[in-house]
Write a protein that holds these residues in place. Structure first.
Motif, short mmCIF file in Angstrom:
data_model
loop_
_atom_site.label_atom_id
_atom_site.label_comp_id
_atom_site.label_asym_id
_atom_site.label_seq_id
_atom_site.Cartn_x
_atom_site.Cartn_y
_atom_site.Cartn_z
N GLU A 1 0.85 -1.18 0.00
CA GLU A 1 0.00 0.00 0.00
C GLU A 1 0.90 1.24 0.00
N PRO A 2 0.65 2.21 -0.90
CA PRO A 2 1.62 3.28 -1.12
C PRO A 2 2.00 4.09 0.11
N LYS A 3 1.05 4.47 0.93
CA LYS A 3 1.36 5.38 2.03
C LYS A 3 2.04 4.68 3.20
N THR A 4 1.56 3.49 3.54
CA THR A 4 2.00 2.85 4.77
C THR A 4 2.95 1.68 4.57
N GLY A 5 3.02 1.13 3.37
CA GLY A 5 3.82 -0.06 3.13
C GLY A 5 3.13 -1.34 3.54
N GLU A 6 1.84 -1.29 3.88
CA GLU A 6 1.12 -2.51 4.23
C GLU A 6 1.08 -3.46 3.04
N ALA A 7 1.32 -4.73 3.28
CA ALA A 7 1.26 -5.74 2.23
C ALA A 7 -0.18 -6.22 2.07
N LYS A 8 -0.65 -6.19 0.84
CA LYS A 8 -2.01 -6.63 0.53
C LYS A 8 -1.98 -7.53 -0.70
N ASN A 9 -2.97 -8.40 -0.81
CA ASN A 9 -3.01 -9.32 -1.94
C ASN A 9 -3.13 -8.57 -3.26
N GLU A 10 -2.38 -9.03 -4.25
CA GLU A 10 -2.52 -8.52 -5.61
C GLU A 10 -2.93 -9.66 -6.53
N LEU A 11 -2.03 -10.57 -6.85
CA LEU A 11 -2.39 -11.72 -7.68
C LEU A 11 -2.74 -12.94 -6.84
N ALA A 12 -2.44 -12.89 -5.56
CA ALA A 12 -2.74 -14.02 -4.67
C ALA A 12 -4.15 -13.89 -4.10
N GLU A 13 -4.84 -14.99 -4.06
CA GLU A 13 -6.09 -15.07 -3.30
C GLU A 13 -5.75 -15.26 -1.82
N SER A 14 -4.72 -16.06 -1.56
CA SER A 14 -4.25 -16.26 -0.19
C SER A 14 -2.83 -16.80 -0.21
N VAL A 15 -2.09 -16.51 0.87
CA VAL A 15 -0.76 -17.06 1.11
C VAL A 15 -0.78 -17.56 2.55
N GLU A 16 -0.70 -18.88 2.73
CA GLU A 16 -0.94 -19.46 4.05
C GLU A 16 0.17 -20.42 4.47
N SER A 17 0.44 -20.44 5.77
CA SER A 17 1.38 -21.40 6.34
C SER A 17 1.04 -21.62 7.80
#
Length: 561
Positions: free
Chosen positions: A84-100
């Protein structure tokens, strides 16, 4: 320090669905600059003109570790996540989910509506093939070390010119179905999901693998909000991008495309934005630091971002090895630089003297700094500098000229000259800048190890994590370890840090790692940068700069005429 969502997720070691992963610790309230006249009617087909320098290499995600090509790649390609441009928060773009569930085995589910710019679907194979290509040292990939954590990775040669070995594909990559794949790491890695917005992890279309060189010169099939206009890279002139009409992600372009104009001199770019020949500029000449606010009273930005500036002294340079003499000389140089004066007089307070090897915008920065030892070498002390240099001369007399290489197609000459003059005056040695005509020429000399002295260096964060400022630049196999620094204790700490969740133990390890760097000083920290940008408000609106200093290109709108 505020607790980020990523910290809470990692501590419970549960499934990770990246809606939001990390927020920069630096308060960036108001970091989005003035909208530059957002009331103006927008031309959604308008082309935005912006600045860059000639990329060093082809436009392949794993062939770039510098900002000239990096900003273009970020526009052309998408990752599993974006920041996210202002805060650097990571958000999904091409992923529906990334899980572990254990931070070792990660399962990625892709959005099924995602397509390349030619309309072909983006599938698991596009990632697996791209990552195997990027990880293979036979392909001379500059970003290959980003895959080092994946099971089956084989490091390439560490000496320039050495032949890379034949390597198997990454055994840690497994296709589950067309839209699902599994990643098995060598060890638990708490920030692995956060890394996945970096361009090295982008998927590549099938056409790329038919002729990668041709694709890199003309990547017209891409996954990001833009694609390259056919034969749109006119070397040393411009790089023309057009809107990707098949892009369905969150970074939807609000303009018709971007033209990256390649400049050899930043003062020429500044004159162009004043005259309306350039829309947005984020590399101002030093002479403009005192006037840009009055020159562009309603369309300027000056905000803190995740950038660290230094110069690197390779230990292969005579008198600067990682021995007693070399360490004394590096410490002397660090003490001899009056960073505060340079930041005030040259940069007009658009830089802040560095206190370490990272950025104050990183999570838990203050906690790490309180535990880090050795940072006093960054405080100007002429007497201490001369004392340490004399001790080094007692071991072996220094009669050479100390040089700092830089590219003259950007705004570096003034500060390099200032640092060289301080070294001359405060150490009594010969020192000067070594100018290279352009960024590509400097980078080529650095990567081929033909440069004879020190050279300007630094880092613009790839993802908002402290590891990103340390591991790529100073680990043995770091993709941007241009000085070829190798400290076994530091290397081990970077491995240990990756295994730890965010928290006190990890912070302690970061402090230990930085303390080692302060002892060895493979690079001399200088300052942390603000992004200083201007734009022509008659031409464009909705201009803002992101957490790592670049214009948010896809948000900029062209004013209708």
């Amino acid at each position: 320090m505020q607790t980020t969502l990523l910290e809470a997720i990692v501590k419970r070691r549960g499934a990770l669905a990246l809606a939001s992963a990390v927020t920069l610790s630096l308060a960036l309230a108001g970091c989005g600059s003035s909208n530059g006249g957002s009331a103006a009617k927008a031309d959604d087909k308008g082309i935005i003109t912006v600045n860059t320098v000639e990329p060093q290499n082809a436009l392949i995600p794993t062939s770039t570790n510098e900002t000239g090509g990096g900003r273009v790649l970020d526009a052309l390609f998408s990752g599993l996540v974006y920041y996210e441009p202002k805060t650097g928060e990571a958000k999904n773009e091409l992923a529906e989910s990334v899980e572990s569930s254990d931070q070792v085995v990660w399962t990625v589910k892709l959005k099924k509506d995602a397509k390349f710019s030619d309309g072909s679907p983006i599938k698991a194979d596009n990632y697996i093939k791209a990552w195997n290509y990027g990880a293979n040292p036979k392909n001379a990939q500059l970003a290959s070390s980003f895959f080092e954590v994946i099971k089956g990775f084989t490091a390439g040669p560490t000496k320039a010119g050495a032949q890379a070995p034949d390597v198997p594909e990454l055994s840690g990559l497994k296709k589950i179905d067309d839209y699902t794949f599994q990643i098995t790491l060598n060890q638990p890695t708490s920030d692995f999901a956060l890394r996945l917005g970096y361009s090295a992890y982008a998927p590549l279309p099938d056409v790329a693998f038919k002729d990668m060189k041709a694709f890199g010169d003309n990547p017209t099939v891409t996954s990001g909000p833009y694609t390259l206009k056919d034969k749109g890279w006119k070397h040393k002139e411009s790089i023309e991008l057009v809107k990707n009409e098949n892009y369905s992600g969150p970074r939807q372009a609000k303009n018709g495309g971007l033209t990256f104009k390649i400049y050899l001199k930043s003062d020429a770019a500044y004159a162009d934005v004043q005259s309306g020949q350039l829309d947005v500029l984020d590399d101002l000449p030093a002479a403009a630091f005192s006037t840009f606010k009055s020159d562009f009273p309603e369309s300027n930005a000056n905000q803190p971002v995740a950038i660290f500036q230094s110069f690197t002294i390779p230990d292969r340079i005579k008198h600067f090895g990682m021995d007693e003499e070399g360490r004394l000389r590096r410490q002397a140089i660090a003490y001899a630089i009056d960073r505060e004066t340079i930041c005030k007089t040259i940069f007009q307070d658009t830089r802040v003297p560095a206190k370490d090897f990272t950025s104050p915008s990183m999570p838990n920065y203050e906690k790490v700094m309180k535990q880090t030892k050795g940072g006093e070498v960054l405080k100007f002390d002429k007497a201490k500098a001369k004392e340490l240099w004399a001790k080094a001369d007692a071991i072996s007399k220094y009669d050479d000229t100390f040089t700092i290489g830089y590219n003259s197609d950007s705004s570096h000459k003034d500060w390099v000259d200032a640092v060289a003059n301080q070294l001359k005056n405060n150490l009594g040695i010969k020192a000067e800048g070594e100018a290279f005509p352009d960024f590509k020429g400097l980078r080529d000399a650095i990567t081929k190890q033909t440069i004879k002295g020190a050279f300007r260096s630094g880092w613009q964060a790839d993802y908002p994590g402290m590891s990103n400022f340390l591991e790529p630049l100073y680990s043995k196999n770091g993709n941007s370890n241009d000085g070829k620094y190798n400290n076994e204790q530091f290397n081990k700490l970077m491995i240990d840090i990756a295994k730890l969740p965010v928290g006190d133990e990890q912070d302690m390890k970061f402090a230990e790692a930085q303390s080692i760097l302060f002892t060895d000083l493979p690079a001399i920290p200088l300052w942390n940068s603000n992004v200083v940008g201007v734009w022509n408000k008659d031409n464009v609106s909705n201009v803002a700069f992101n957490w790592k200093s670049e214009p948010v290109y896809y948000e900029i709108t062209k004013n209708a005429k």
